[in-house]
Write a protein that holds these residues in place. Structure first.
Motif, PDB file in Angstrom:
ATOM      1  N   TRP A  22     -31.206 132.327  93.056  1.00 26.38           N
ATOM      2  CA  TRP A  22     -32.346 131.636  92.832  1.00 26.38           C
ATOM      3  C   TRP A  22     -32.296 130.548  93.989  1.00 26.38           C
ATOM      4  O   TRP A  22     -33.663 130.042  94.269  1.00 26.38           O
ATOM      5  N   PRO A  23     -31.209 130.050  94.539  1.00 26.84           N
ATOM      6  CA  PRO A  23     -31.493 128.942  95.590  1.00 26.84           C
ATOM      7  C   PRO A  23     -32.460 129.159  96.748  1.00 26.84           C
ATOM      8  O   PRO A  23     -33.375 128.583  97.230  1.00 26.84           O
ATOM      9  N   ASP A  24     -32.255 130.621  97.200  1.00 32.50           N
ATOM     10  CA  ASP A  24     -32.907 131.162  98.343  1.00 32.50           C
ATOM     11  C   ASP A  24     -34.353 131.308  97.835  1.00 32.50           C
ATOM     12  O   ASP A  24     -35.331 131.115  98.810  1.00 32.50           O
ATOM     13  N   GLY A  32     -43.449 127.967 101.045  1.00 36.02           N
ATOM     14  CA  GLY A  32     -44.494 128.574 101.151  1.00 36.02           C
ATOM     15  C   GLY A  32     -44.594 130.278 101.490  1.00 36.02           C
ATOM     16  O   GLY A  32     -45.826 130.809 101.358  1.00 36.02           O
ATOM     17  N   SER A  33     -43.495 130.660 101.591  1.00 33.71           N
ATOM     18  CA  SER A  33     -43.272 132.163 101.816  1.00 33.71           C
ATOM     19  C   SER A  33     -42.908 132.870 100.744  1.00 33.71           C
ATOM     20  O   SER A  33     -43.022 134.203 100.903  1.00 33.71           O
ATOM     21  N   LEU A  34     -42.908 132.445  99.522  1.00 36.31           N
ATOM     22  CA  LEU A  34     -43.061 133.234  98.311  1.00 36.31           C
ATOM     23  C   LEU A  34     -44.373 132.736  97.471  1.00 36.31           C
ATOM     24  O   LEU A  34     -44.322 131.545  97.219  1.00 36.31           O
ATOM     25  N   PHE A 187     -40.438 131.001  90.843  1.00 37.69           N
ATOM     26  CA  PHE A 187     -39.560 131.668  91.982  1.00 37.69           C
ATOM     27  C   PHE A 187     -39.087 132.924  91.633  1.00 37.69           C
ATOM     28  O   PHE A 187     -38.589 133.651  92.253  1.00 37.69           O
ATOM     29  N   GLU A 188     -39.308 133.439  90.293  1.00 35.55           N
ATOM     30  CA  GLU A 188     -38.668 134.644  90.036  1.00 35.55           C
ATOM     31  C   GLU A 188     -39.563 135.857  90.071  1.00 35.55           C
ATOM     32  O   GLU A 188     -40.852 135.744  89.998  1.00 35.55           O
ATOM     33  N   PRO A 189     -39.204 136.982  90.372  1.00 38.12           N
ATOM     34  CA  PRO A 189     -40.017 138.074  90.779  1.00 38.12           C
ATOM     35  C   PRO A 189     -40.703 138.695  89.512  1.00 38.12           C
ATOM     36  O   PRO A 189     -41.816 139.322  89.492  1.00 38.12           O
ATOM     37  N   ARG A 190     -39.963 138.626  88.264  1.00 35.66           N
ATOM     38  CA  ARG A 190     -40.513 139.147  86.984  1.00 35.66           C
ATOM     39  C   ARG A 190     -40.610 137.889  86.076  1.00 35.66           C
ATOM     40  O   ARG A 190     -39.666 137.204  85.765  1.00 35.66           O
TER      41      ARG A 190
END
Length: 299
Positions: A22-24, A32-34, A187-190
């Motif tokens: 999570w932190p990363d 803004g990179s995600l 910030f989660e991928p799913r």
């Protein structure tokens, strides 16, 4: 059993599930990179039954081998099937327009969300909130023919609308009450946009572990489950423990179902901020889940 988070890390106190990545991901979102992915619609059901000590809720423990929330306790649930928007299903209880107003969506989406709640409860717990008439509910659903239909639903070989039509059943939407709505952090991928419902176990039916993702099922009083979480004995995600705590005041399944109409369905979405070099992760209105993440990455 949606909620869309990865990894397996338990914090020092309590049973809140906190993935190590999570932190990363939070830092990437903030710089803004995600780019957040669009959340999928999902539904989950807090199935209740009365006991001499008060209502108990049916919970499943995800297999510890699962990459997603391994070992965490949750309720039956999963993603909404878009096919459930396209066909008017047999329906009893409040109409689709009433459900659309309650769920803050349109009638087609409301039908799909309610269908998702009922279908997932059947798929993962073997319990079906449907009947041949507006005031009946099917009885025992453990026969081979029921199991064949359940397996076809799980495999998405059969839509829920087709299943109801084939059996001449009406979905009993009046047996459900909408309880809460949580959206997986950006910030989660799913990610899932999940509606939580409450329902009472129909007379004559019984639960079983029909989920391929769970290694254990329990009937447990919400207060006991919450106590297990507080001691760090039961691992749960924030939406699960929050909804468990909200069930504690009710003395019966019927009381909880009657109280559903007054529950706040405003979406709960985690927020991340950078304060004095620390990442602060919070869920608005739910202070117990706030986490301060040191620069080293641990909460």
């Amino acid at each position: 059993m949606p909620n869309g988070q990865h990894g397996q890390q338990q914090p020092p106190a309590g049973g809140q599930w906190y993935p190590p990545e999570w932190p990363d991901r939070i830092r990437a979102l903030m710089d803004g990179s995600l780019v957040p992915v669009e959340p999928r619609r999902a539904a989950t059901v807090m199935l209740l039954r009365d006991t001499p000590a008060g209502p108990a809720v049916h919970m499943l423990r995800r297999k510890t081998s699962m990459a997603f929330a391994g070992g965490a306790y949750a309720y039956p649930g999963g993603g909404v099937d878009p096919r459930d928007e396209d066909h008017l299903v047999g329906w009893a209880g409040p109409d689709r327009e009433a459900w659309a107003a309650r769920l803050a969506t349109d009638p087609r989406s409301a039908q799909a969300i309610v269908c998702g709640a009922v279908r997932e409860t059947f798929e993962e717990a073997g319990v079906l909130l449907a009947g041949e008439s507006p005031d009946t509910v099917v009885g025992d659903t453990t026969g081979e023919d029921w199991e064949a239909d359940r397996a076809a639903l799980v495999a998405r070989e059969l839509s829920f609308a087709e299943f109801l039509d084939r059996r001449g059943l009406l979905l009993r939407s009046d047996l459900l009450g909408a309880w809460a709505r949580w959206i997986t952090p950006e910030f989660e991928p799913r990610r899932y946009d999940t509606w939580f419902f409450v329902a009472a176990l129909p007379e004559g039916q019984r639960t079983r572990n029909a989920s391929t993702e769970a290694d254990r099922t329990v009937w447990i009083r919400p207060a006991d489950a919450a106590a297990g979480y507080d001691k760090g004995e039961l691992l749960m995600m924030p939406p699960t423990i929050s909804t468990l705590r909200s069930l504690e005041p009710y003395g019966s399944a019927a009381e909880a179902l009657a109280a559903a109409a007054d529950q706040d369905l405003a979406p709960v979405l985690a927020q991340a901020a950078l304060e004095n070099g620390e990442l602060v992760l919070s869920w608005p209105g739910h202070d117990e889940f706030t986490k301060h993440v040191r620069p080293g990455g641990t909460p």
